[in-house]
Design an enzyme around this catalytic site. Structure first.
Site, short mmCIF file in Angstrom:
data_model
loop_
_atom_site.label_atom_id
_atom_site.label_comp_id
_atom_site.label_asym_id
_atom_site.label_seq_id
_atom_site.Cartn_x
_atom_site.Cartn_y
_atom_site.Cartn_z
N GLU A 91 0.83 -1.21 0.00
CA GLU A 91 0.00 0.00 0.00
C GLU A 91 0.86 1.26 0.00
OE1 GLU A 91 -3.56 0.58 1.91
OE2 GLU A 91 -4.26 -1.48 1.77
N HIS A 154 -5.66 2.43 0.09
CA HIS A 154 -4.84 3.20 -0.85
C HIS A 154 -4.87 2.59 -2.24
CE1 HIS A 154 -3.27 4.41 3.08
NE2 HIS A 154 -2.89 5.52 2.49
N LYS A 181 -10.58 6.07 5.93
CA LYS A 181 -9.62 6.79 5.08
C LYS A 181 -9.54 6.15 3.70
CE LYS A 181 -4.71 7.95 4.63
NZ LYS A 181 -3.36 7.72 5.16
#
Length: 441
Positions: A91, A154, A181
């Site tokens: 990531e 991500h 996130k």
């Protein structure tokens, strides 16, 4: 087990204005403590420790070594909250480690109270993430400090579809994260707009804090426009950047004040040779400030129903310059706009008079080499299509530059700046002149 008791009362409330977080990324204790001391002077709201940069390859008890360093970092940060992040190579981080070791490091750090927030890579590990939360349930009754899990996702190679991004954030909450996130890589402006749309809509549905960003130079504006995304944290760079697109902390803080609210006296007209980024900068300025953006060429294309190159081919340059003047007059009937002018717009005195009567003219400058590099593959530049060469660009620029310089109220060189930095320089100049004013600032 002897647990580390949190001595400082840290404010981990993520409501209100977006918090600015700065990373520390040392490879050893000396580097980390030095970076921590430097970062404290920058007065961030939060500090992120990128644990994956730490050299723990020869440490038999890597988790306890992490804890010993964490105690020293906490002593330096005092009341500044800390995010513990071990970003795996998969990531975008520095190291590849097994899931079991990754889980061990996080659970151990939480047990020792090493941080206030813990970043957990959720989506790629969703089939086993329940193991981590089961382990935490077993030790929660002995943990003396409060903590929150940031569930991170991500995508360094793409921006997923709107529906995919919404599902990722929703599933991150369902898997147990306190904060959701999502960071994605845009390939075009439409990708950046998708991320903003997803952030705005999903925040209302989740009822938990979110952190979203579009990465790289193209997406850097999302780190500033947190009023639109609703991100509770934005990541800035201190001495080093931990991800593509991070902006220096002092610059991001200033740009965020413009994003929270500012006023504009008159209009801002951007001029300059083709390829200096007038359209790009005007659109980015509009995203940061909320002012309306108007591109003169786009206005003409819509009104005439044909491309600029077609207008030149069918009716000639003289006709184009006539309708360009009419377009500028019509646009300037409104105020508080960012106007992106065509490269030849200010060659005509009448256009300059109209623009100056209704605002200021800002000149974007660049070297011929920068211009050539930006436009060499374009086919929609009527003035260059017959001779797309560096020599021809230099000749045209020499002819126009004195005129650009004489009519402009301010000048910004774009050679070494990305779009966000150019906007920062321009807005700073405009604020000094009293043309842009920060509300309550």
């Amino acid at each position: 087990m002897k647990l580390f008791k949190q001595e400082e009362k840290r404010n981990t409330d993520l409501t209100g204005d977006t918090k600015v977080c700065v990373p520390i990324m040392g490879k050893n204790k000396r580097e980390l403590l030095s970076q921590a001391r430097d970062v404290v002077k920058m007065k961030p709201d939060i500090v992120e420790w990128r644990v994956d940069y730490l050299d723990i390859s020869n440490k038999a008890e890597g988790d306890y070594y992490i804890h010993l360093i964490a105690k020293k970092i906490r002593n330096i940060l005092k009341d500044i909250p800390l995010i513990y992040t071990f970003r795996t190579k998969e990531e975008g981080g520095e190291k590849s480690i097994t899931w079991d070791l990754y889980k061990k490091y996080i659970v151990s750090a939480i047990c020792h109270g090493d941080a206030d927030f813990y970043d957990v890579e959720m989506y790629r590990n969703k089939d086993r993430i329940y193991e981590l939360f089961d382990d935490l349930k077993e030790v929660d009754e002995w943990i003396t400090s409060e903590y929150k899990i940031i569930g991170s996702n991500h995508y360094f190679d793409k921006t997923p579809s709107v529906e995919e991004m919404k599902n990722i954030l929703l599933e991150t909450k369902e898997l147990g994260a306190n904060i959701c996130k999502l960071a994605v890589m845009p390939k075009n402006k439409a990708d950046v707009e998708k991320l903003i749309e997803v952030s705005r809509e999903t925040k209302k549905e989740l009822n938990v804090p979110i952190i979203t960003m579009s990465m790289g130079e193209l997406g850097a504006v999302t780190r500033v426009c947190t009023k639109e995304t609703g991100s509770c944290i934005t990541f800035a760079s201190g001495n080093n950047a931990s991800a593509p697109g991070q902006i220096k902390i002092d610059i991001i803080r200033k740009l965020m004040t413009y994003n929270r609210g500012c006023t504009l006296s008159g209009n801002i007209a951007l001029i300059g040779f083709m390829g200096t980024g007038k359209t790009t900068i005007s659109m980015t300025l509009a995203e940061i400030t909320g002012f309306e953006e108007v591109d003169v060429d786009a206005y003409i294309v819509k009104k005439e129903g044909m491309a600029i190159s077609e207008i030149f081919e069918k009716n000639g340059e003289e006709y184009f310059r006539k309708i360009e003047t009419n377009a500028i007059r019509e646009i300037c009937e409104n105020k508080s706009q960012i106007i992106s002018c065509g490269g030849g717009a200010v060659l005509k005195d009448e256009n300059v008079s109209v623009l100056k009567e209704n605002g200021v003219i800002a000149l974007l400058t660049a070297t011929p080499e920068t211009i050539f590099d930006r436009v060499k593959d374009h086919t929609h530049r009527p003035v260059l299509n017959n001779d797309m060469s560096l020599e021809h660009i230099k000749k045209l620029m020499e002819e126009r530059e004195p005129r650009y310089q004489s009519v402009s109220d301010m000048k910004i060189n774009v050679d070494g700046n990305d779009r966000v930095m150019t906007c920062y320089v321009l807005l700073s100049q405009l604020e000094k002149k009293g043309i842009v004013k920060v509300q309550n600032g």
